[in-house]
Design a protein around this motif. Structure first.
Motif, PDB file in Angstrom:
ATOM      1  N   ASN A  82      -2.026  -3.643 -22.046  1.00 45.58           N
ATOM      2  CA  ASN A  82      -1.868  -4.517 -20.633  1.00 45.58           C
ATOM      3  C   ASN A  82      -1.725  -5.446 -20.484  1.00 45.58           C
ATOM      4  O   ASN A  82      -0.778  -6.266 -19.844  1.00 45.58           O
ATOM      5  N   ILE A  85       1.756  -6.489 -22.016  1.00 42.54           N
ATOM      6  CA  ILE A  85       2.879  -5.591 -21.403  1.00 42.54           C
ATOM      7  C   ILE A  85       3.145  -6.573 -19.994  1.00 42.54           C
ATOM      8  O   ILE A  85       4.339  -6.964 -19.732  1.00 42.54           O
ATOM      9  N   THR A  86       2.039  -7.361 -19.382  1.00 47.71           N
ATOM     10  CA  THR A  86       2.062  -8.337 -18.204  1.00 47.71           C
ATOM     11  C   THR A  86       2.623  -9.605 -19.376  1.00 47.71           C
ATOM     12  O   THR A  86       3.995 -10.147 -17.941  1.00 47.71           O
ATOM     13  N   LEU A  88       4.790  -9.890 -20.944  1.00 42.42           N
ATOM     14  CA  LEU A  88       6.028  -9.768 -22.018  1.00 42.42           C
ATOM     15  C   LEU A  88       6.653  -9.175 -20.653  1.00 42.42           C
ATOM     16  O   LEU A  88       8.152 -10.168 -20.011  1.00 42.42           O
ATOM     17  N   GLU A  89       6.779  -9.056 -19.517  1.00 45.29           N
ATOM     18  CA  GLU A  89       7.272  -9.358 -18.472  1.00 45.29           C
ATOM     19  C   GLU A  89       7.227  -9.956 -17.258  1.00 45.29           C
ATOM     20  O   GLU A  89       8.158 -10.422 -17.273  1.00 45.29           O
ATOM     21  N   LYS A  90       6.537 -11.400 -17.320  1.00 38.06           N
ATOM     22  CA  LYS A  90       5.986 -12.801 -17.025  1.00 38.06           C
ATOM     23  C   LYS A  90       7.642 -13.463 -17.717  1.00 38.06           C
ATOM     24  O   LYS A  90       8.918 -13.507 -17.208  1.00 38.06           O
ATOM     25  N   ARG A  91       7.796 -12.890 -19.096  1.00 36.23           N
ATOM     26  CA  ARG A  91       8.308 -13.509 -20.424  1.00 36.23           C
ATOM     27  C   ARG A  91      10.092 -12.628 -19.827  1.00 36.23           C
ATOM     28  O   ARG A  91      11.045 -13.561 -19.914  1.00 36.23           O
ATOM     29  N   LYS A  92      10.018 -11.586 -19.292  1.00 36.47           N
ATOM     30  CA  LYS A  92      11.000 -11.394 -19.589  1.00 36.47           C
ATOM     31  C   LYS A  92      11.609 -11.635 -18.216  1.00 36.47           C
ATOM     32  O   LYS A  92      12.970 -11.427 -17.617  1.00 36.47           O
ATOM     33  N   THR A  93      11.060 -11.644 -17.016  1.00 35.80           N
ATOM     34  CA  THR A  93      11.777 -12.509 -15.426  1.00 35.80           C
ATOM     35  C   THR A  93      12.048 -13.786 -15.965  1.00 35.80           C
ATOM     36  O   THR A  93      13.291 -14.192 -15.354  1.00 35.80           O
ATOM     37  N   GLU A  96      15.636 -13.528 -17.933  1.00 36.04           N
ATOM     38  CA  GLU A  96      16.830 -13.627 -16.576  1.00 36.04           C
ATOM     39  C   GLU A  96      16.959 -14.296 -15.552  1.00 36.04           C
ATOM     40  O   GLU A  96      17.776 -14.735 -15.261  1.00 36.04           O
TER      41      GLU A  96
END
Length: 181
Positions: A82, A85-86, A88-93, A96
Motif C-alpha cells: 500500500n 502504491i501511494t 507510485l500514484e504520487k509519482r504518476k500524478t 502526468e
C-alpha cells in the motif's frame, strides 16, 4: 539376635580378598538398582491415548500460532504494498503534470516553428529540417501547406526525406494509436 550370629559366622569365613569381591558385588548391585529406578516405566495402553490426546490438543494451538504469524507477515507485506502504491500514484500524478506542461510547451513551440518554416524558402528550410529530429521534422512538414512541404522534401537528402515520409505515413495510418500512453 539371630542376624548377629549369622553375621558373626559370615565374618569368620570372610578373608580380605573375599571382602573386596563382596564390595564390588554390592556396588554393582547398587548401581544396577539405581539404573532401574531412573529408567522410565514402560508405557501402558492408557498412556498412549493420553499422548495422542496431548498431541492433538497441541496441534490446534500450534496451527493457530502458525496462522497468526503468517497473518502478521501478510499484514506487514500488505502495508508495504500500500505504501508503494501511494508513492507510485504520487509519482504518476507528478509525471502526468509534467507531461501536460511539456505537451503544452511543444504545441506552442511547434506552432511557432511551423510559422517560421512557412515564411522560409524551401532551399533554406530543407537543410535545417534534415538536421533536426526526424519526428519533429515530420510534424512540422505535415503542418505546412502541401506545396511548400513538397518543395522542402525535394531539397532534402533522399534518404532523410524517405525517413520523414515514412514517419508521416505511419502518423496517417488509422491503425496507429493517437494516444501516446
Amino acid at each position: 539376635m539371630i542376624a548377629n550370629k549369622s553375621l558373626s559366622r559370615l565374618m569368620a569365613h570372610v578373608t580380605p580378598g573375599r571382602l573386596l569381591s563382596l564390595g564390588f558385588v554390592l556396588v554393582a548391585l547398587t548401581g544396577a538398582q539405581a539404573q532401574e529406578t531412573a529408567a522410565p516405566p514402560p508405557l501402558a495402553g492408557g498412556s498412549q491415548d493420553e499422548i495422542k490426546q496431548f498431541c492433538t490438543n497441541i496441534a490446534d494451538a500450534a496451527r493457530d500460532q502458525r496462522y497468526l504469524l503468517q497473518k502478521q507477515d501478510l499484514d506487514k507485506l500488505q502495508t508495504e504494498v500500500n505504501d508503494r502504491i501511494t508513492v507510485l500514484e504520487k509519482r504518476k500524478t507528478e509525471y502526468e503534470d509534467w507531461l501536460k506542461k511539456r505537451n503544452d510547451f511543444m504545441k506552442q513551440a511547434e506552432a511557432g516553428l511551423v510559422d517560421i518554416y512557412k515564411t522560409m524558402k524551401a532551399d533554406s528550410a530543407a537543410p535545417q529540417l534534415q538536421e533536426t529530429n526526424p519526428i519533429l521534422a515530420a510534424a512540422i512538414i505535415m503542418k505546412l501547406p502541401a506545396k511548400q512541404s513538397g518543395l522542402i522534401m525535394a531539397e532534402m537528402d533522399p534518404k532523410k526525406a524517405g525517413v520523414i515520409a515514412a514517419i508521416m505515413a505511419s502518423a496517417a495510418d488509422p491503425l496507429t494509436s493517437k494516444d501516446p500512453s
